[in-house]
Motif scaffolding. Sequence first.
Motif, PDB file in Angstrom:
ATOM      1  N   MET A   1     -23.214  25.321 -28.086  1.00  0.00           N
ATOM      2  CA  MET A   1     -23.994  25.404 -26.852  1.00  0.00           C
ATOM      3  C   MET A   1     -23.240  24.720 -25.733  1.00  0.00           C
ATOM      4  SD  MET A   1     -26.457  27.521 -25.473  1.00  0.00           S
ATOM      5  CE  MET A   1     -27.743  27.730 -26.535  1.00  0.00           C
ATOM      6  N   THR A   2     -22.652  25.686 -24.773  1.00  0.00           N
ATOM      7  CA  THR A   2     -22.084  24.707 -23.709  1.00  0.00           C
ATOM      8  C   THR A   2     -23.074  24.000 -22.667  1.00  0.00           C
ATOM      9  OG1 THR A   2     -20.052  26.063 -24.053  1.00  0.00           O
ATOM     10  CG2 THR A   2     -20.044  24.870 -22.049  1.00  0.00           C
ATOM     11  N   LEU A   3     -22.671  22.994 -22.032  1.00  0.00           N
ATOM     12  CA  LEU A   3     -23.208  22.369 -21.006  1.00  0.00           C
ATOM     13  C   LEU A   3     -22.464  22.848 -19.728  1.00  0.00           C
ATOM     14  CD1 LEU A   3     -25.450  20.827 -19.469  1.00  0.00           C
ATOM     15  CD2 LEU A   3     -24.196  18.782 -20.212  1.00  0.00           C
ATOM     16  N   ILE A   4     -23.211  23.552 -18.583  1.00  0.00           N
ATOM     17  CA  ILE A   4     -22.317  23.903 -17.468  1.00  0.00           C
ATOM     18  C   ILE A   4     -23.035  23.060 -16.493  1.00  0.00           C
ATOM     19  CG2 ILE A   4     -21.604  25.863 -16.200  1.00  0.00           C
ATOM     20  CD1 ILE A   4     -22.039  27.578 -18.412  1.00  0.00           C
ATOM     21  N   ILE A   5     -21.896  22.536 -15.587  1.00  0.00           N
ATOM     22  CA  ILE A   5     -22.589  21.949 -14.209  1.00  0.00           C
ATOM     23  C   ILE A   5     -21.828  22.948 -13.192  1.00  0.00           C
ATOM     24  CG2 ILE A   5     -22.718  20.024 -12.832  1.00  0.00           C
ATOM     25  CD1 ILE A   5     -22.663  18.255 -15.105  1.00  0.00           C
TER      26      ILE A   5
ATOM     27  N   ARG B   1     -16.344  22.161 -24.056  1.00  0.00           N
ATOM     28  CA  ARG B   1     -15.651  23.298 -24.870  1.00  0.00           C
ATOM     29  C   ARG B   1     -16.150  23.191 -26.287  1.00  0.00           C
ATOM     30  NH1 ARG B   1     -10.769  24.722 -22.883  1.00  0.00           N
ATOM     31  NH2 ARG B   1      -9.863  24.539 -24.963  1.00  0.00           N
ATOM     32  N   ARG B   2     -17.159  22.466 -26.515  1.00  0.00           N
ATOM     33  CA  ARG B   2     -17.577  22.592 -27.988  1.00  0.00           C
ATOM     34  C   ARG B   2     -18.084  23.628 -28.401  1.00  0.00           C
ATOM     35  NH1 ARG B   2     -20.170  17.258 -30.726  1.00  0.00           N
ATOM     36  NH2 ARG B   2     -18.053  16.753 -30.452  1.00  0.00           N
TER      37      ARG B   2
ATOM     38  N   THR C   1     -22.443  29.767 -21.593  1.00  0.00           N
ATOM     39  CA  THR C   1     -23.098  29.085 -22.514  1.00  0.00           C
ATOM     40  C   THR C   1     -24.027  30.083 -23.528  1.00  0.00           C
ATOM     41  OG1 THR C   1     -24.584  27.295 -22.956  1.00  0.00           O
ATOM     42  CG2 THR C   1     -24.973  28.607 -21.192  1.00  0.00           C
ATOM     43  N   GLY C   2     -24.006  29.699 -24.822  1.00  0.00           N
ATOM     44  CA  GLY C   2     -24.704  30.448 -25.649  1.00  0.00           C
ATOM     45  C   GLY C   2     -23.771  31.041 -26.667  1.00  0.00           C
TER      46      GLY C   2
ATOM     47  N   VAL D   1     -23.395  19.048 -27.563  1.00  0.00           N
ATOM     48  CA  VAL D   1     -22.404  19.118 -26.293  1.00  0.00           C
ATOM     49  C   VAL D   1     -21.212  18.386 -26.700  1.00  0.00           C
ATOM     50  CG1 VAL D   1     -22.425  18.285 -23.956  1.00  0.00           C
ATOM     51  CG2 VAL D   1     -24.422  19.274 -24.934  1.00  0.00           C
ATOM     52  N   GLY D   2     -20.163  18.914 -26.179  1.00  0.00           N
ATOM     53  CA  GLY D   2     -18.897  18.031 -26.605  1.00  0.00           C
ATOM     54  C   GLY D   2     -18.423  17.311 -25.274  1.00  0.00           C
ATOM     55  N   LYS D   3     -17.099  16.588 -25.571  1.00  0.00           N
ATOM     56  CA  LYS D   3     -16.620  15.550 -24.526  1.00  0.00           C
ATOM     57  C   LYS D   3     -15.233  16.264 -23.921  1.00  0.00           C
ATOM     58  CE  LYS D   3     -18.790  11.175 -26.084  1.00  0.00           C
ATOM     59  NZ  LYS D   3     -18.379   9.697 -26.283  1.00  0.00           N
ATOM     60  N   GLN D   4     -14.969  17.222 -24.688  1.00  0.00           N
ATOM     61  CA  GLN D   4     -13.659  18.082 -23.954  1.00  0.00           C
ATOM     62  C   GLN D   4     -14.116  18.946 -23.119  1.00  0.00           C
ATOM     63  OE1 GLN D   4     -11.720  15.606 -25.627  1.00  0.00           O
ATOM     64  NE2 GLN D   4     -10.229  17.046 -25.993  1.00  0.00           N
TER      65      GLN D   4
END
Length: 301
Positions: free
Chosen positions: A1-5, A19-20, A50-51, A210-213
């Motif tokens: 599940m991506t976090l988008i800003i 990108r996780r 996301t999703g 949530v990933g760090k890449q």
Amino acid sequence: MTLIIALMAPTQAILVSDRRLTENGRLFDDEKNKATVLFCADGRAAVAFTGLALAPTERFDTSRVLLQVLSQAGLQDHLLLPTIQRFTVLITEEFKKLKIPQANKHVTFVFSGYRYAGSMAAPVLAQVTNTVDMSGMFQKSASEEFRMWTPREPRPFVFLGFGVKLGVASANPERLKELLLQQRPAEALVNKAVEVIRKAADSPRSKGLVGKQCMSIVVPLQGPVFCNYHSATVKNQIFLPNSVVSTPNAAFTSQGTSIEQLDAAGPPLVVPKVGRNHPCPCGSGKKYKRCHGRAPTVRIP
């Protein structure tokens, strides 16, 4: 599940996403691209989702389907807003073919950019989603119909978080809003957005989803689009966003593009960002600002 800003300033639209890819709450891939640049005859936009990213039993890849459906949606007139509107209808048809539980079909696509008419430019910020109802509340089971949502009153500054947002509160997103109001340059906004995502990734409330890449796309009011790959580790590969070009003179897509360092003894292509006067993580012995801190972003004409 991506976090988008998504950040909308008077002269630039910015989309930053992690990108996780997880499966049943466990890490599956930390480098799954979910970002795309869309070029139309009258505008351009950064796109991220996301999703649901993969449905292996159905051979369904949301990134690939996104490119196919955007290309199809643009064929009629190659105009940005009508393309997004047709995309909403066509992506609904694609997801109805998907034979998995409706509860697993949650997806939100975010569009951030500009459309042009002569010397005039208008911001475009929209989400196409099957995840929220008419009141804006999250639905436990995804709707069969995707809907397109846009701000009722376009504002010069917009901060929106999509996807796993539980850890964002601990990441101080208010500072990001301050930078927007100060009209800081794109680099400062992107760096802060990446910081917010990474702090959210560290939060136990994000549950490892949530990933760090990260990938960032900057769509300026004028001039070329900039994209950048932000790695939390030293890497010999730079990933680029996908792209869809939909104009009367050219119509094509690109997917899975990357730049790789073939010389194993050569300097790494990407290192984590550190303080300007700190030693560069690549091990060169130079200060970061004199080494990888000079690394340029990728321009897309």
